[in-house]
Design a protein around this motif. Structure first.
Motif, PDB file in Angstrom:
ATOM      1  N   LEU A 217       0.832  -1.206   0.000  1.00 22.25           N
ATOM      2  CA  LEU A 217       0.000   0.000   0.000  1.00 22.25           C
ATOM      3  C   LEU A 217       0.865   1.254   0.000  1.00 22.25           C
ATOM      4  O   LEU A 217       0.587   2.214  -0.733  1.00 22.25           O
ATOM      5  N   SER A 218       1.916   1.264   0.807  1.00 23.73           N
ATOM      6  CA  SER A 218       2.795   2.435   0.864  1.00 23.73           C
ATOM      7  C   SER A 218       3.520   2.632  -0.456  1.00 23.73           C
ATOM      8  O   SER A 218       3.670   3.774  -0.927  1.00 23.73           O
ATOM      9  N   THR A 219       3.969   1.542  -1.069  1.00 18.31           N
ATOM     10  CA  THR A 219       4.694   1.653  -2.333  1.00 18.31           C
ATOM     11  C   THR A 219       3.799   2.198  -3.435  1.00 18.31           C
ATOM     12  O   THR A 219       4.191   3.107  -4.178  1.00 18.31           O
ATOM     13  N   VAL A 220       2.595   1.655  -3.568  1.00 17.86           N
ATOM     14  CA  VAL A 220       1.672   2.140  -4.594  1.00 17.86           C
ATOM     15  C   VAL A 220       1.315   3.598  -4.347  1.00 17.86           C
ATOM     16  O   VAL A 220       1.247   4.408  -5.283  1.00 17.86           O
ATOM     17  N   ALA A 221       1.108   3.965  -3.090  1.00 18.88           N
ATOM     18  CA  ALA A 221       0.747   5.350  -2.778  1.00 18.88           C
ATOM     19  C   ALA A 221       1.873   6.305  -3.148  1.00 18.88           C
ATOM     20  O   ALA A 221       1.635   7.351  -3.765  1.00 18.88           O
ATOM     21  N   VAL A 222       3.113   5.957  -2.802  1.00 17.44           N
ATOM     22  CA  VAL A 222       4.241   6.846  -3.085  1.00 17.44           C
ATOM     23  C   VAL A 222       4.477   6.975  -4.588  1.00 17.44           C
ATOM     24  O   VAL A 222       4.652   8.085  -5.117  1.00 17.44           O
ATOM     25  N   LEU A 223       4.474   5.855  -5.307  1.00 20.25           N
ATOM     26  CA  LEU A 223       4.750   5.901  -6.742  1.00 20.25           C
ATOM     27  C   LEU A 223       3.633   6.613  -7.502  1.00 20.25           C
ATOM     28  O   LEU A 223       3.900   7.358  -8.458  1.00 20.25           O
ATOM     29  N   THR A 224       2.387   6.388  -7.098  1.00 23.57           N
ATOM     30  CA  THR A 224       1.285   7.079  -7.759  1.00 23.57           C
ATOM     31  C   THR A 224       1.330   8.573  -7.485  1.00 23.57           C
ATOM     32  O   THR A 224       1.122   9.395  -8.385  1.00 23.57           O
ATOM     33  N   PHE A 225       1.596   8.936  -6.242  1.00 21.19           N
ATOM     34  CA  PHE A 225       1.704  10.353  -5.896  1.00 21.19           C
ATOM     35  C   PHE A 225       2.840  11.015  -6.669  1.00 21.19           C
ATOM     36  O   PHE A 225       2.700  12.137  -7.172  1.00 21.19           O
ATOM     37  N   LEU A 226       3.961  10.318  -6.782  1.00 21.25           N
ATOM     38  CA  LEU A 226       5.107  10.856  -7.513  1.00 21.25           C
ATOM     39  C   LEU A 226       4.773  11.078  -8.985  1.00 21.25           C
ATOM     40  O   LEU A 226       5.110  12.115  -9.572  1.00 21.25           O
ATOM     41  N   ALA A 227       4.079  10.112  -9.607  1.00 25.88           N
ATOM     42  CA  ALA A 227       3.764  10.210 -11.030  1.00 25.88           C
ATOM     43  C   ALA A 227       2.765  11.322 -11.314  1.00 25.88           C
ATOM     44  O   ALA A 227       2.925  12.084 -12.277  1.00 25.88           O
ATOM     45  N   THR A 228       1.723  11.420 -10.522  1.00 24.15           N
ATOM     46  CA  THR A 228       0.684  12.420 -10.786  1.00 24.15           C
ATOM     47  C   THR A 228       1.119  13.819 -10.365  1.00 24.15           C
ATOM     48  O   THR A 228       0.763  14.804 -11.016  1.00 24.15           O
ATOM     49  N   TRP A 229       1.870  13.929  -9.283  1.00 24.72           N
ATOM     50  CA  TRP A 229       2.294  15.246  -8.811  1.00 24.72           C
ATOM     51  C   TRP A 229       3.263  15.909  -9.791  1.00 24.72           C
ATOM     52  O   TRP A 229       3.217  17.130  -9.998  1.00 24.72           O
ATOM     53  N   ASN A 230       4.145  15.116 -10.411  1.00 28.45           N
ATOM     54  CA  ASN A 230       5.169  15.666 -11.301  1.00 28.45           C
ATOM     55  C   ASN A 230       4.776  15.623 -12.772  1.00 28.45           C
ATOM     56  O   ASN A 230       5.592  16.006 -13.626  1.00 28.45           O
ATOM     57  N   ASP A 231       3.581  15.152 -13.085  1.00 28.41           N
ATOM     58  CA  ASP A 231       3.187  15.021 -14.486  1.00 28.41           C
ATOM     59  C   ASP A 231       3.035  16.391 -15.132  1.00 28.41           C
ATOM     60  O   ASP A 231       2.352  17.275 -14.602  1.00 28.41           O
ATOM     61  N   LEU A 232       3.638  16.557 -16.290  1.00 31.54           N
ATOM     62  CA  LEU A 232       3.550  17.813 -17.029  1.00 31.54           C
ATOM     63  C   LEU A 232       2.980  17.615 -18.424  1.00 31.54           C
ATOM     64  O   LEU A 232       2.231  18.465 -18.914  1.00 31.54           O
ATOM     65  N   THR A 233       3.300  16.485 -19.062  1.00 29.63           N
ATOM     66  CA  THR A 233       2.922  16.301 -20.463  1.00 29.63           C
ATOM     67  C   THR A 233       1.412  16.252 -20.651  1.00 29.63           C
ATOM     68  O   THR A 233       0.856  16.975 -21.495  1.00 29.63           O
ATOM     69  N   VAL A 270      11.552  23.924  -5.796  1.00 27.20           N
ATOM     70  CA  VAL A 270      11.838  23.455  -4.434  1.00 27.20           C
ATOM     71  C   VAL A 270      10.542  23.154  -3.693  1.00 27.20           C
ATOM     72  O   VAL A 270      10.405  22.117  -3.031  1.00 27.20           O
ATOM     73  N   ILE A 271       9.555  24.047  -3.817  1.00 20.69           N
ATOM     74  CA  ILE A 271       8.263  23.820  -3.162  1.00 20.69           C
ATOM     75  C   ILE A 271       7.572  22.592  -3.756  1.00 20.69           C
ATOM     76  O   ILE A 271       6.907  21.833  -3.044  1.00 20.69           O
ATOM     77  N   THR A 272       7.757  22.360  -5.055  1.00 20.33           N
ATOM     78  CA  THR A 272       7.143  21.202  -5.706  1.00 20.33           C
ATOM     79  C   THR A 272       7.791  19.901  -5.267  1.00 20.33           C
ATOM     80  O   THR A 272       7.115  18.876  -5.106  1.00 20.33           O
ATOM     81  N   VAL A 273       9.097  19.927  -5.058  1.00 15.15           N
ATOM     82  CA  VAL A 273       9.833  18.699  -4.715  1.00 15.15           C
ATOM     83  C   VAL A 273       9.599  18.298  -3.264  1.00 15.15           C
ATOM     84  O   VAL A 273       9.602  17.098  -2.942  1.00 15.15           O
ATOM     85  N   LEU A 274       9.383  19.258  -2.383  1.00 15.08           N
ATOM     86  CA  LEU A 274       9.297  18.959  -0.947  1.00 15.08           C
ATOM     87  C   LEU A 274       8.226  17.919  -0.604  1.00 15.08           C
ATOM     88  O   LEU A 274       8.506  16.978   0.147  1.00 15.08           O
ATOM     89  N   PRO A 275       6.968  18.011  -1.097  1.00 16.31           N
ATOM     90  CA  PRO A 275       5.973  16.981  -0.738  1.00 16.31           C
ATOM     91  C   PRO A 275       6.372  15.583  -1.188  1.00 16.31           C
ATOM     92  O   PRO A 275       6.166  14.606  -0.463  1.00 16.31           O
ATOM     93  N   VAL A 276       6.953  15.482  -2.377  1.00 19.25           N
ATOM     94  CA  VAL A 276       7.366  14.168  -2.872  1.00 19.25           C
ATOM     95  C   VAL A 276       8.510  13.609  -2.035  1.00 19.25           C
ATOM     96  O   VAL A 276       8.530  12.424  -1.684  1.00 19.25           O
ATOM     97  N   LEU A 277       9.462  14.462  -1.691  1.00 17.70           N
ATOM     98  CA  LEU A 277      10.596  14.020  -0.878  1.00 17.70           C
ATOM     99  C   LEU A 277      10.148  13.573   0.502  1.00 17.70           C
ATOM    100  O   LEU A 277      10.597  12.537   1.013  1.00 17.70           O
ATOM    101  N   LEU A 278       9.254  14.315   1.117  1.00 22.49           N
ATOM    102  CA  LEU A 278       8.749  13.940   2.439  1.00 22.49           C
ATOM    103  C   LEU A 278       7.956  12.637   2.371  1.00 22.49           C
ATOM    104  O   LEU A 278       8.069  11.783   3.263  1.00 22.49           O
ATOM    105  N   ALA A 279       7.145  12.468   1.318  1.00 23.38           N
ATOM    106  CA  ALA A 279       6.359  11.235   1.186  1.00 23.38           C
ATOM    107  C   ALA A 279       7.269  10.024   1.045  1.00 23.38           C
ATOM    108  O   ALA A 279       7.012   8.965   1.643  1.00 23.38           O
ATOM    109  N   PHE A 280       8.337  10.161   0.281  1.00 26.69           N
ATOM    110  CA  PHE A 280       9.245   9.019   0.111  1.00 26.69           C
ATOM    111  C   PHE A 280      10.003   8.715   1.391  1.00 26.69           C
ATOM    112  O   PHE A 280      10.190   7.541   1.747  1.00 26.69           O
TER     113      PHE A 280
END
Length: 298
Positions: A217-233, A270-280
Motif C-alpha cells: 500500500l505504501s509503495t503504490v501510494a508513493v509511486l502514484t503520488f510521484l507520477a501524478t504530482w510531477n506530471d507535465l505532459t 523546491v516547493i514542488t519537490v518537498l511533498p514528494v521528498l517527504l512522502a518518500f
C-alpha cells in the motif's frame, strides 16, 4: 676387593616450555558496511542537482544569469520565494495538484487492491489472457495513447477540467501487478481459516489481507503520488485555462520568451519537490520491504 657401586642418575624428562600465546590482533570493525564506501559517493553525485536547485532558489537573478555561474550564493535572497508565493494563482495550482494526486492515490489503492487480489486468488475464464494483456499495456509508450485518451476525454466533456487529469489515472496496470505479486507472497492458510468461519472474499481482503499489505500500500501510494504530482505532459495537452493548471504546468508560466524569472522557477521547483521528498522519506522502509517481498528484485 671393594666394588664401588655405580650411581645412575635418572634423567628427568625434559619439560618443554610452552611458548606464550601471541596476543590476538584486535580486529578493526568499521562502523558501517564496506558497500557504503561505494554508495556514499554515488548518493552524493545524485544529490548534487537537488543541492544546486536549493542554492539557486536563494540566489538573485543576476547571480543565476552570471557567466561563469556562481557556485555559492553571496547572500540569501528570498525574492524568488516571494515572487512565487505572491502569485495569486500559485495556491490554486497547489490545490489542483493536491486534489488530482490525492484522488489518484486513493483510487489506485482501492481499485488496484481489488484487481490484484482477483488475479492472485481467483481463477476465472480468461484470467491469464487478461493479466498478460494488462501487463502488455505497460510497454506501450504514452506518446501512442495520448491522442486516443484526448479523444475519449473530449467525448466525455472533461477537457480543460481536473477530471481529464483524474480519470486516466484512476488505476494503473503497475498498481494491479504489484498488489498481485505481494498477495501471492502471503500464506493462503490465513484466508482459508477465515473462509471456514464464513467470511466472504471481500471481507477477507479488508480484514486480513490488506492489514498485512502495508508495504505494498505504501509503495503504490508513493509511486502514484510521484507520477501524478510531477506530471507535465498530459496536463499540458488536456488543460487550457490557467485556473485548472497543476503545479508543474503553472511553473512553466514563469519561463517567458524574452525574460525568465529563474529564481522564481527554482523556488517553485523546491516547493514542488518537498511533498514528494517527504512522502518518500516517510514510506522508505515500507517501500523497500515491498520491493524485496513481491518478487520485483532485479
Amino acid at each position: 676387593m671393594t666394588v664401588t657401586p655405580t650411581t645412575r642418575t635418572a634423567a628427568a624428562p625434559a619439560v618443554m616450555a610452552t611458548p606464550p600465546a601471541a596476543p590476538e590482533r584486535a580486529r578493526t570493525r568499521l562502523p558501517f558496511s564496506i558497500w557504503h564506501l561505494l554508495l556514499a559517493p554515488l548518493a552524493l553525485l545524485f544529490a548534487v542537482p537537488l543541492l544546486w536547485l536549493l542554492l539557486s532558489s536563494v540566489m538573485s537573478n543576476a547571480e543565476i544569469n552570471r557567466f561563469p555561474p556562481a557556485l555559492w550564493p553571496s547572500g540569501i535572497d528570498l525574492g524568488g520565494y516571494r515572487y512565487v508565493l505572491g502569485n495569486a494563482m500559485f495556491p490554486r495550482w497547489f490545490a489542483n495538484s493536491l486534489v488530482v494526486s490525492a484522488v489518484a492515490v486513493g483510487s489506485n489503492l482501492v481499485l488496484g487492491a481489488l484487481g490484484g487480489y482477483a488475479f492472485a486468488r481467483m481463477r476465472f475464464a480468461g484470467s491469464r489472457v487478461l493479466l498478460v494483456s494488462m501487463l502488455a499495456t505497460m510497454a506501450i509508450p504514452f506518446q501512442l495513447t495520448m491522442i486516443p485518451t484526448f479523444l475519449v476525454m473530449k467525448r466525455l466533456g472533461l477537457i480543460d477540467t481536473l477530471g481529464a487529469l483524474i480519470v486516466p489515472s484512476l488505476v494503473t496496470p503497475f498498481a494491479v501487478f504489484l498488489f498481485r505479486q505481494f498477495f501471492l507472497s502471503l500464506p493462503r492458510e490465513l484466508e482459508e481459516a477465515a473462509w471456514i468461519d464464513g467470511c466472504s472474499r471481500l471481507r477477507v481482503l479488508l480484514l486480513i489481507v490488506l492489514p498485512l499489505s502495508r508495504p505494498a500500500l505504501s509503495t503504490v501510494a508513493v509511486l502514484t503520488f510521484l507520477a501524478t504530482w510531477n506530471d507535465l505532459t498530459w496536463p499540458l495537452i488536456a488543460i487550457n485555462h490557467d485556473t485548472q493548471y497543476t503545479l508543474p504546468l503553472g511553473l512553466t508560466t514563469f519561463q517567458g520568451l524574452h525574460h525568465t524569472q529563474w529564481s522564481a522557477v527554482m523556488a517553485g521547483n523546491v516547493i514542488t519537490v518537498l511533498p514528494v521528498l517527504l512522502a518518500f522519506l516517510l514510506a522508505q522502509k515500507s517501500f523497500i520491504r515491498s520491493i524485496t517481498s513481491s518478487g520485483l528484485k532485479g
